[in-house]
Design a protein around this motif. Structure first.
Motif, mmCIF file in Angstrom:
data_model
loop_
_atom_site.group_PDB
_atom_site.id
_atom_site.type_symbol
_atom_site.label_atom_id
_atom_site.label_comp_id
_atom_site.label_asym_id
_atom_site.label_seq_id
_atom_site.Cartn_x
_atom_site.Cartn_y
_atom_site.Cartn_z
ATOM 1 N N TYR A 79 0.831 -1.205 0.000
ATOM 2 C CA TYR A 79 0.000 0.000 0.000
ATOM 3 C C TYR A 79 0.864 1.253 0.000
ATOM 4 C CZ TYR A 79 -3.317 3.467 1.829
ATOM 5 O OH TYR A 79 -4.083 4.594 2.033
ATOM 6 N N LEU A 80 1.853 1.289 0.884
ATOM 7 C CA LEU A 80 2.725 2.457 0.964
ATOM 8 C C LEU A 80 3.609 2.578 -0.267
ATOM 9 C CD1 LEU A 80 3.784 2.258 4.725
ATOM 10 C CD2 LEU A 80 2.349 4.007 3.670
ATOM 11 N N TRP A 81 4.071 1.458 -0.801
ATOM 12 C CA TRP A 81 4.902 1.496 -1.986
ATOM 13 C C TRP A 81 4.145 2.076 -3.176
ATOM 14 C CZ3 TRP A 81 9.635 1.382 -3.840
ATOM 15 C CH2 TRP A 81 9.823 1.103 -5.191
ATOM 16 N N ARG A 82 2.899 1.651 -3.338
ATOM 17 C CA ARG A 82 2.110 2.142 -4.474
ATOM 18 C C ARG A 82 1.924 3.652 -4.407
ATOM 19 N NH1 ARG A 82 -3.472 2.525 -4.802
ATOM 20 N NH2 ARG A 82 -3.687 1.270 -2.906
ATOM 21 N N HIS A 83 1.592 4.159 -3.237
ATOM 22 C CA HIS A 83 1.387 5.603 -3.094
ATOM 23 C C HIS A 83 2.718 6.356 -3.104
ATOM 24 C CE1 HIS A 83 -2.958 5.548 -2.409
ATOM 25 N NE2 HIS A 83 -2.768 4.455 -1.672
ATOM 26 N N SER A 84 3.779 5.742 -2.605
ATOM 27 C CA SER A 84 5.096 6.388 -2.629
ATOM 28 C C SER A 84 5.589 6.556 -4.057
ATOM 29 C CB SER A 84 6.106 5.573 -1.827
ATOM 30 O OG SER A 84 5.721 5.465 -0.483
ATOM 31 N N TRP A 85 5.326 5.552 -4.888
ATOM 32 C CA TRP A 85 5.757 5.651 -6.274
ATOM 33 C C TRP A 85 5.063 6.815 -6.977
ATOM 34 C CZ3 TRP A 85 9.010 5.348 -9.889
ATOM 35 C CH2 TRP A 85 8.628 5.381 -11.238
ATOM 36 N N VAL A 86 3.778 7.028 -6.696
ATOM 37 C CA VAL A 86 3.050 8.147 -7.306
ATOM 38 C C VAL A 86 3.684 9.473 -6.912
ATOM 39 C CG1 VAL A 86 0.831 9.363 -7.381
ATOM 40 C CG2 VAL A 86 0.884 6.859 -7.422
ATOM 41 N N GLY A 221 0.137 19.306 -3.307
ATOM 42 C CA GLY A 221 -0.875 19.108 -4.338
ATOM 43 C C GLY A 221 -1.791 17.936 -4.029
ATOM 44 N N GLU A 222 -1.244 16.891 -3.435
ATOM 45 C CA GLU A 222 -2.071 15.737 -3.066
ATOM 46 C C GLU A 222 -2.977 16.055 -1.882
ATOM 47 O OE1 GLU A 222 1.350 12.510 -4.521
ATOM 48 O OE2 GLU A 222 1.023 12.928 -2.385
ATOM 49 N N PHE A 223 -2.552 16.952 -1.020
ATOM 50 C CA PHE A 223 -3.420 17.369 0.082
ATOM 51 C C PHE A 223 -4.706 17.996 -0.435
ATOM 52 C CE2 PHE A 223 0.158 17.992 3.427
ATOM 53 C CZ PHE A 223 0.079 16.648 3.745
ATOM 54 N N VAL A 224 -4.580 18.783 -1.490
ATOM 55 C CA VAL A 224 -5.724 19.558 -1.979
ATOM 56 C C VAL A 224 -6.744 18.675 -2.667
ATOM 57 C CG1 VAL A 224 -6.423 21.439 -3.502
ATOM 58 C CG2 VAL A 224 -4.325 21.630 -2.164
ATOM 59 N N GLY A 225 -6.267 17.790 -3.524
ATOM 60 C CA GLY A 225 -7.209 16.935 -4.234
ATOM 61 C C GLY A 225 -6.518 15.782 -4.918
ATOM 62 N N ALA A 226 -6.650 14.588 -4.373
ATOM 63 C CA ALA A 226 -6.023 13.410 -4.973
ATOM 64 C C ALA A 226 -6.650 12.159 -4.378
ATOM 65 C CB ALA A 226 -4.516 13.411 -4.720
ATOM 66 N N ASN A 227 -6.517 11.070 -5.081
ATOM 67 C CA ASN A 227 -6.946 9.778 -4.570
ATOM 68 C C ASN A 227 -5.804 8.770 -4.524
ATOM 69 O OD1 ASN A 227 -6.604 9.330 -7.271
ATOM 70 N ND2 ASN A 227 -8.759 8.890 -7.696
ATOM 71 N N GLU A 228 -4.572 9.289 -4.615
ATOM 72 C CA GLU A 228 -3.383 8.465 -4.491
ATOM 73 C C GLU A 228 -2.198 9.362 -4.178
ATOM 74 O OE1 GLU A 228 -2.712 6.425 -8.138
ATOM 75 O OE2 GLU A 228 -2.882 8.225 -9.375
ATOM 76 N N GLY A 229 -1.137 8.749 -3.676
ATOM 77 C CA GLY A 229 0.038 9.511 -3.284
ATOM 78 C C GLY A 229 0.155 9.597 -1.767
ATOM 79 N N LEU A 230 1.348 9.945 -1.301
ATOM 80 C CA LEU A 230 1.580 10.012 0.147
ATOM 81 C C LEU A 230 0.773 11.127 0.798
ATOM 82 C CD1 LEU A 230 5.428 9.382 0.402
ATOM 83 C CD2 LEU A 230 3.564 7.838 1.040
#
Length: 287
Positions: A79-86, A221-230
């Motif tokens: 799970y963490l690897w997938r979002h870390s890669w993004v 940027g992921e804080f504002v609006g995303a469904n993946e990433g750390l």
């Protein structure tokens, strides 16, 4: 000067003590000497964290124990690897774009005072504006895809690249420029042979700052609006009061920044051996 004087090695010249390059053992010892202090500091922080959690000085839902955080890191690796890669992909792409555009802008600003007077205030204004404040606008304009995250990473990493490159290009010895002009060198030859190589140490100083800021930009940027990433992982964990996952996401994000910083530093040593030789010179003066 006689031929015998010219034939002398640097070690024979008065005031200069020659020595061979450092051996593998010396390099290993130097690396250990340089790294033990930060390692000791990290271990001390880890010990304080463990004491706080073990003594229950703070509620576990506020500060999880190191064991709980480690369990998340090992139990949800995929799970963490997938979002870390993004996040890493967004960071690298934003960093590369920031470097390309920043170097080009710096060159144009150095060679055109009118462009510098026009662009510099705009760059300063863009740097002062909090990126978290304009990030929602990028999401509205560009959607919830990867583009807004990359753009924010570019904006945050762009300024240190431009400033360091401009400083490096302007720090060239004027006598070298006069010499090249006297010898009939064309402007592009002076740039490639003198200005650009001389600016690289300053540029790499800015790159090491910019690559860590690019990680921050991607996460913002992921804080504002995303469904993946750390950033998404940290935001979800915060909303669910899942502090072990929150701490795990922060640790992974910090690790990405440290790794990218080290990569840039290694690239500096490989591409600028003449610059690194100032710190590890094979010839040292004795006076």
């Amino acid at each position: 000067m006689s031929q015998s004087a010219l034939a002398k090695s640097p070690a024979d010249v008065a005031g200069v003590a020659g020595r061979s390059g450092p051996s593998a053992g010396e390099r290993l010892g130097r690396a250990a000497e340089q790294s033990w202090r930060p390692v000791a500091l990290l271990l001390a922080c880890f010990a304080v964290w463990w004491v706080i959690s073990a003594a229950e000085l703070v509620e576990p839902y506020l500060v999880p124990s190191p064991a709980a955080t480690f369990d998340v890191l090992t139990g949800k690796t995929d799970y963490l690897w997938r979002h870390s890669w993004v996040t890493t992909y967004e960071t690298l792409l934003g960093f590369v774009i920031a470097v390309a555009v920043g170097v080009l802008a710096a060159v144009v600003m150095v060679y055109s005072s009118a462009v510098e007077r026009t662009l510099y205030p705009i760059l300063l204004f863009a740097q002062v504006v909090p990126k978290i404040a304009i990030a929602p606008l990028f999401v509205v304009w560009l959607g919830f895809g990867i583009t807004p995250k990359i753009l924010i990473a570019v904006l945050i990493a762009f300024f240190p690249v431009v400033i360091s490159m401009v400083t490096g290009l302007k720090a060239v010895d004027p006598e070298m420029l006069q010499l090249s002009a006297t010898m009939g060198a064309k402007p592009w030859q002076t740039f490639l042979k003198i200005r650009f190589p001389a600016s690289l140490p300053h540029l790499f100083s800015g790159l090491k700052v910019a690559v860590t800021l690019a990680v921050t930009g991607a996460v913002v940027g992921e804080f504002v609006g995303a469904n993946e990433g750390l950033g998404y992982v940290i935001l979800q964990a915060n909303g669910n009061l899942d502090t072990p996952m929150l701490f795990a996401g922060l640790l992974v994000m910090s690790l990405i920044g440290v790794v990218l910083f080290v990569v840039v530093e290694i690239a500096e040593k490989l591409l600028l051996p003449w610059h690194a030789s100032r710190r590890d010179s094979s010839a040292t003066t004795s006076y």
